[in-house]
Design a protein around this motif. Structure first.
Motif, PDB file in Angstrom:
ATOM      1  N   GLY A  86      41.847  42.118   7.163  1.00 37.77           N
ATOM      2  CA  GLY A  86      40.474  42.086   7.647  1.00 37.77           C
ATOM      3  C   GLY A  86      40.019  43.404   8.248  1.00 37.77           C
ATOM      4  N   LYS A  87      38.855  43.373   8.820  1.00 42.84           N
ATOM      5  CA  LYS A  87      38.311  44.541   9.490  1.00 42.84           C
ATOM      6  C   LYS A  87      39.103  44.792  10.768  1.00 42.84           C
ATOM      7  CE  LYS A  87      33.777  46.496  10.590  1.00 42.84           C
ATOM      8  NZ  LYS A  87      32.328  46.216  10.682  1.00 42.84           N
ATOM      9  N   LEU A  88      39.499  46.036  11.001  1.00 36.74           N
ATOM     10  CA  LEU A  88      40.378  46.344  12.126  1.00 36.74           C
ATOM     11  C   LEU A  88      39.753  45.933  13.450  1.00 36.74           C
ATOM     12  CD1 LEU A  88      42.997  47.522  13.199  1.00 36.74           C
ATOM     13  CD2 LEU A  88      41.965  49.804  13.094  1.00 36.74           C
ATOM     14  N   SER A  89      38.460  46.169  13.624  1.00 38.99           N
ATOM     15  CA  SER A  89      37.805  45.804  14.886  1.00 38.99           C
ATOM     16  C   SER A  89      37.835  44.292  15.105  1.00 38.99           C
ATOM     17  CB  SER A  89      36.358  46.315  14.908  1.00 38.99           C
ATOM     18  OG  SER A  89      35.618  45.797  13.821  1.00 38.99           O
ATOM     19  N   ASP A  90      37.685  43.520  14.031  1.00 36.08           N
ATOM     20  CA  ASP A  90      37.739  42.052  14.160  1.00 36.08           C
ATOM     21  C   ASP A  90      39.149  41.592  14.493  1.00 36.08           C
ATOM     22  OD1 ASP A  90      35.053  41.950  13.517  1.00 36.08           O
ATOM     23  OD2 ASP A  90      35.402  41.482  11.395  1.00 36.08           O
ATOM     24  N   ILE A  91      40.142  42.228  13.866  1.00 38.88           N
ATOM     25  CA  ILE A  91      41.535  41.865  14.138  1.00 38.88           C
ATOM     26  C   ILE A  91      41.893  42.172  15.586  1.00 38.88           C
ATOM     27  CG2 ILE A  91      43.936  42.451  13.575  1.00 38.88           C
ATOM     28  CD1 ILE A  91      42.985  42.813  10.661  1.00 38.88           C
ATOM     29  N   LYS A  92      41.406  43.300  16.099  1.00 40.99           N
ATOM     30  CA  LYS A  92      41.654  43.635  17.502  1.00 40.99           C
ATOM     31  C   LYS A  92      41.089  42.559  18.421  1.00 40.99           C
ATOM     32  CE  LYS A  92      42.037  48.670  17.354  1.00 40.99           C
ATOM     33  NZ  LYS A  92      41.556  49.934  17.947  1.00 40.99           N
ATOM     34  N   SER A  93      39.904  42.059  18.095  1.00 37.46           N
ATOM     35  CA  SER A  93      39.304  41.003  18.912  1.00 37.46           C
ATOM     36  C   SER A  93      40.139  39.729  18.863  1.00 37.46           C
ATOM     37  CB  SER A  93      37.877  40.707  18.424  1.00 37.46           C
ATOM     38  OG  SER A  93      37.029  41.810  18.647  1.00 37.46           O
ATOM     39  N   GLU A  94      40.678  39.428  17.673  1.00 43.69           N
ATOM     40  CA  GLU A  94      41.513  38.235  17.535  1.00 43.69           C
ATOM     41  C   GLU A  94      42.803  38.337  18.351  1.00 43.69           C
ATOM     42  OE1 GLU A  94      42.278  37.612  13.416  1.00 43.69           O
ATOM     43  OE2 GLU A  94      40.145  37.572  12.868  1.00 43.69           O
ATOM     44  N   PHE A  95      43.320  39.561  18.511  1.00 48.68           N
ATOM     45  CA  PHE A  95      44.599  39.754  19.194  1.00 48.68           C
ATOM     46  C   PHE A  95      44.430  40.049  20.693  1.00 48.68           C
ATOM     47  CE2 PHE A  95      46.345  39.694  15.049  1.00 48.68           C
ATOM     48  CZ  PHE A  95      47.714  39.534  15.171  1.00 48.68           C
ATOM     49  N   LYS A  96      43.208  40.067  21.182  1.00 46.66           N
ATOM     50  CA  LYS A  96      43.026  40.271  22.624  1.00 46.66           C
ATOM     51  C   LYS A  96      43.709  39.155  23.408  1.00 46.66           C
ATOM     52  CE  LYS A  96      38.543  40.481  22.774  1.00 46.66           C
ATOM     53  NZ  LYS A  96      37.141  40.691  23.257  1.00 46.66           N
ATOM     54  N   GLU A  97      44.219  39.492  24.575  1.00 48.34           N
ATOM     55  CA  GLU A  97      44.982  38.527  25.359  1.00 48.34           C
ATOM     56  C   GLU A  97      44.353  38.233  26.715  1.00 48.34           C
ATOM     57  OE1 GLU A  97      48.813  40.578  25.257  1.00 48.34           O
ATOM     58  OE2 GLU A  97      49.526  39.018  23.870  1.00 48.34           O
ATOM     59  N   ASN A  98      43.086  38.563  26.846  1.00 55.28           N
ATOM     60  CA  ASN A  98      42.373  38.314  28.109  1.00 55.28           C
ATOM     61  C   ASN A  98      43.021  39.075  29.271  1.00 55.28           C
ATOM     62  OD1 ASN A  98      39.991  37.104  28.880  1.00 55.28           O
ATOM     63  ND2 ASN A  98      40.932  35.187  29.555  1.00 55.28           N
ATOM     64  N   LYS A  99      43.378  40.343  28.981  1.00 58.18           N
ATOM     65  CA  LYS A  99      43.969  41.213  29.991  1.00 58.18           C
ATOM     66  C   LYS A  99      42.943  42.239  30.463  1.00 58.18           C
ATOM     67  CE  LYS A  99      48.749  41.212  28.257  1.00 58.18           C
ATOM     68  NZ  LYS A  99      49.845  42.093  27.784  1.00 58.18           N
ATOM     69  N   PHE A 100      43.045  42.595  31.750  1.00 59.79           N
ATOM     70  CA  PHE A 100      42.101  43.538  32.331  1.00 59.79           C
ATOM     71  C   PHE A 100      42.828  44.541  33.222  1.00 59.79           C
ATOM     72  CE2 PHE A 100      39.978  39.624  31.374  1.00 59.79           C
ATOM     73  CZ  PHE A 100      38.799  40.026  30.772  1.00 59.79           C
ATOM     74  N   SER A 101      42.453  45.807  33.054  1.00 60.93           N
ATOM     75  CA  SER A 101      42.945  46.855  33.934  1.00 60.93           C
ATOM     76  C   SER A 101      41.910  47.050  35.036  1.00 60.93           C
ATOM     77  CB  SER A 101      43.123  48.156  33.142  1.00 60.93           C
ATOM     78  OG  SER A 101      43.460  49.212  34.005  1.00 60.93           O
ATOM     79  N   VAL A 102      42.384  46.934  36.290  1.00 60.64           N
ATOM     80  CA  VAL A 102      41.464  46.922  37.424  1.00 60.64           C
ATOM     81  C   VAL A 102      41.891  47.955  38.454  1.00 60.64           C
ATOM     82  CG1 VAL A 102      40.421  45.486  39.219  1.00 60.64           C
ATOM     83  CG2 VAL A 102      41.088  44.448  37.033  1.00 60.64           C
ATOM     84  N   GLY A 103      40.922  48.698  38.974  1.00 65.72           N
ATOM     85  CA  GLY A 103      41.160  49.599  40.093  1.00 65.72           C
ATOM     86  C   GLY A 103      40.417  49.089  41.312  1.00 65.72           C
ATOM     87  N   LEU A 104      41.116  49.022  42.440  1.00 70.23           N
ATOM     88  CA  LEU A 104      40.533  48.444  43.653  1.00 70.23           C
ATOM     89  C   LEU A 104      40.721  49.376  44.838  1.00 70.23           C
ATOM     90  CD1 LEU A 104      42.050  44.864  43.200  1.00 70.23           C
ATOM     91  CD2 LEU A 104      39.720  45.579  42.613  1.00 70.23           C
ATOM     92  N   GLN A 105      39.739  49.335  45.738  1.00 65.56           N
ATOM     93  CA  GLN A 105      39.827  50.074  46.998  1.00 65.56           C
ATOM     94  C   GLN A 105      39.574  49.082  48.121  1.00 65.56           C
ATOM     95  OE1 GLN A 105      36.910  53.261  47.849  1.00 65.56           O
ATOM     96  NE2 GLN A 105      38.684  54.599  48.047  1.00 65.56           N
ATOM     97  N   CYS A 106      40.511  49.050  49.063  1.00 67.40           N
ATOM     98  CA  CYS A 106      40.409  48.063  50.135  1.00 67.40           C
ATOM     99  C   CYS A 106      41.172  48.563  51.357  1.00 67.40           C
ATOM    100  CB  CYS A 106      40.964  46.719  49.680  1.00 67.40           C
ATOM    101  SG  CYS A 106      42.680  46.834  49.125  1.00 67.40           S
ATOM    102  N   GLU A 107      41.086  47.839  52.461  1.00 64.05           N
ATOM    103  CA  GLU A 107      41.757  48.249  53.698  1.00 64.05           C
ATOM    104  C   GLU A 107      43.244  47.926  53.674  1.00 64.05           C
ATOM    105  OE1 GLU A 107      39.800  46.623  57.076  1.00 64.05           O
ATOM    106  OE2 GLU A 107      37.937  47.744  56.756  1.00 64.05           O
ATOM    107  N   ASN A 108      43.605  46.832  53.009  1.00 63.44           N
ATOM    108  CA  ASN A 108      45.012  46.406  52.992  1.00 63.44           C
ATOM    109  C   ASN A 108      45.404  46.057  51.555  1.00 63.44           C
ATOM    110  OD1 ASN A 108      47.538  45.328  53.331  1.00 63.44           O
ATOM    111  ND2 ASN A 108      46.909  43.645  54.686  1.00 63.44           N
ATOM    112  N   SER A 109      45.844  47.048  50.798  1.00 61.06           N
ATOM    113  CA  SER A 109      46.121  46.814  49.384  1.00 61.06           C
ATOM    114  C   SER A 109      47.317  45.886  49.185  1.00 61.06           C
ATOM    115  CB  SER A 109      46.371  48.144  48.664  1.00 61.06           C
ATOM    116  OG  SER A 109      47.484  48.817  49.230  1.00 61.06           O
ATOM    117  N   GLU A 110      48.293  45.946  50.076  1.00 64.14           N
ATOM    118  CA  GLU A 110      49.452  45.070  49.922  1.00 64.14           C
ATOM    119  C   GLU A 110      49.064  43.613  50.102  1.00 64.14           C
ATOM    120  OE1 GLU A 110      54.048  44.506  51.563  1.00 64.14           O
ATOM    121  OE2 GLU A 110      52.753  46.081  52.404  1.00 64.14           O
ATOM    122  N   GLY A 111      48.233  43.365  51.112  1.00 63.28           N
ATOM    123  CA  GLY A 111      47.788  41.992  51.343  1.00 63.28           C
ATOM    124  C   GLY A 111      46.936  41.480  50.185  1.00 63.28           C
TER     125      GLY A 111
END
Length: 308
Positions: free
Chosen positions: A214-239
């Protein structure tokens, strides 16, 4: 969508060994089509059948809506992984000979070769023997011979093998120019970064069977795993990190210090990112939030593993 090549239910056996099992693919006109698979999967058998080097046991093949016949050889250009130049012949003599086998007159072949030799800055190689050239130099010559007759369909099997990065990039650019000029291309490689750069459509063969297409872009969508890369800023990152782990699946964390946290979160397939963003916004400042899309290498490995 119009297709330059249709392979319909092709099977090929060598004795008791099945090289291809009921494989079908369709190559869109004016595209770069990635034909992928592990070693021994059946890719070379399929390429040899398209080039009429061998015949299928069952199935049909159509080139530009015509049943494939021997005369179509002039409309196909094939660069095999195992190069086949005659080492004792001179470069120019051999290029002319091979061009005429593809239907060009000697005068037209000379004219086109002059353009290509100048483009690749190899005009002074004309009277050298192939055995005098490095592997990369010889492959430039074979690339030229493959495309010289301006075929409708080009088949490149590991075209960058033996090239340094500069010349690999040169060949890549020429392949894309050929596509832009109307050629349709089958591109077989193990270099998944090249697939990402060049291929709009792919088919993956494993153990003689087509397992992905199939189309590579469509195949990529099919194989997505609902993962997200997130950057956060907070007072207590460990907590915050511990709170996130209690509510979501954490696959990776990085840049862990008192006020900054980088983290990869996997959500259940039935859950959207809206709740995750809402939860994080209430506890921190989000500095980046990106869905992780699988690349061609990830897809290759996962699809083959699932087929074992």
């Amino acid at each position: 969508m119009k297709h330059i090549l249709k392979v319909e239910n092709v099977s090929k056996n060598y004795g008791k060994f099945t090289a291809l099992n009921n494989v079908s693919i369709s190559v869109p006109k004016g595209s770069v089509f990635g034909l992928l698979g592990p070693n021994g999967a059946g890719k070379t058998s399929l390429i040899r059948i398209i080039n009429q080097i061998t015949l299928p046991d069952t199935g049909k093949i159509y080139l530009d809506d015509e049943a494939l016949i021997p005369e179509h050889v002039h409309q196909i250009g094939y660069l095999p992984e195992e190069r086949g130049l005659y080492k004792s012949m001179k470069v120019g003599e051999q290029a002319l000979y091979l061009a005429q086998l593809k239907g060009l007159s000697k005068s037209e072949a000379k004219k086109r070769l002059k353009i290509w030799f100048e483009k690749f800055d190899i005009s002074d190689w004309w009277d050298k023997k192939i055995q005098e050239l490095s592997k990369g130099m010889a492959q430039k010559v074979q690339f030229i011979v493959t495309v010289l007759h301006q075929p409708k369909l080009l088949i490149f099997d590991e075209p960058f093998s033996g090239f340094d990065p500069i010349n690999a990039n040169l060949i890549k650019d020429e392949i894309l120019k050929l596509r832009d000029e109307g050629a349709s291309i089958i591109f077989s490689t193990h270099r998944m970064e090249s697939v990402e750069e060049m291929c709009e459509h792919i088919a993956l063969i494993n153990k003689s069977n087509k397992i992905l297409d199939g189309k590579l872009s469509d195949i990529k969508s099919e194989f997505k795993e609902n993962k997200f890369s997130v950057g956060l800023q907070c007072e207590n990152s460990e907590g915050l990190y511990n709170e996130i782990r209690e509510k979501f699946t954490v696959e990776k964390s990085e840049n862990f210090n008192n006020s900054n946290l980088g983290i990869t979160i996997k959500l259940p397939q039935n859950e959207t990112s809206t709740n995750l963003i809402k939860f994080l916004n209430g506890k921190s400042q989000i500095t980046h939030f990106t869905e992780i899309i699988p690349n061609a290498n990830d897809i290759f490995l996962k699809a083959v593993a699932n087929n074992e």
